[in-house]
Design a protein around this motif. Sequence first.
Motif, PDB file in Angstrom:
ATOM      1  N   GLU A  67       2.450  -6.273   9.446  1.00 25.16           N
ATOM      2  CA  GLU A  67       1.058  -6.031   9.811  1.00 25.16           C
ATOM      3  C   GLU A  67       0.829  -4.579  10.238  1.00 25.16           C
ATOM      4  N   ARG A  75      -1.908  -7.232   2.292  1.00 24.63           N
ATOM      5  CA  ARG A  75      -0.886  -8.273   2.490  1.00 24.63           C
ATOM      6  C   ARG A  75      -1.229  -9.514   1.680  1.00 24.63           C
ATOM      7  N   MET A  82       6.429  -9.981  -0.210  1.00 26.42           N
ATOM      8  CA  MET A  82       6.993 -10.408   1.066  1.00 26.42           C
ATOM      9  C   MET A  82       8.223 -11.287   0.880  1.00 26.42           C
TER      10      MET A  82
END
Length: 90
Positions: A67, A75, A82
């Motif tokens: 973040e 994201r 990720m």
Amino acid sequence: MDCIKLEKLNEERKAAGEKPLKALPKKEKKDPTVEQLEKKLEQMTARIEATRVITAAWCKKYGVPIERMFPKTLREKFKWAMDVDADWEF
């Protein structure tokens, strides 16, 4: 040298009794071949892929919250990045 500058310079040379300069033909650029374009595309794709994966792996390896590196919009857009292992090396 563009035509206007060449003409002006030639007028000055003519007034001074010197020979006028001739314009050199411009070199034509060759169009790249299909093979060259494909190779360039492969190289750029590899660079993009490596860059995408590096940041997520670095964050996982050093415990930095993702973040802090990317806004929520990015994201969500790159969720697949990720899934990188923390021990991935670049």
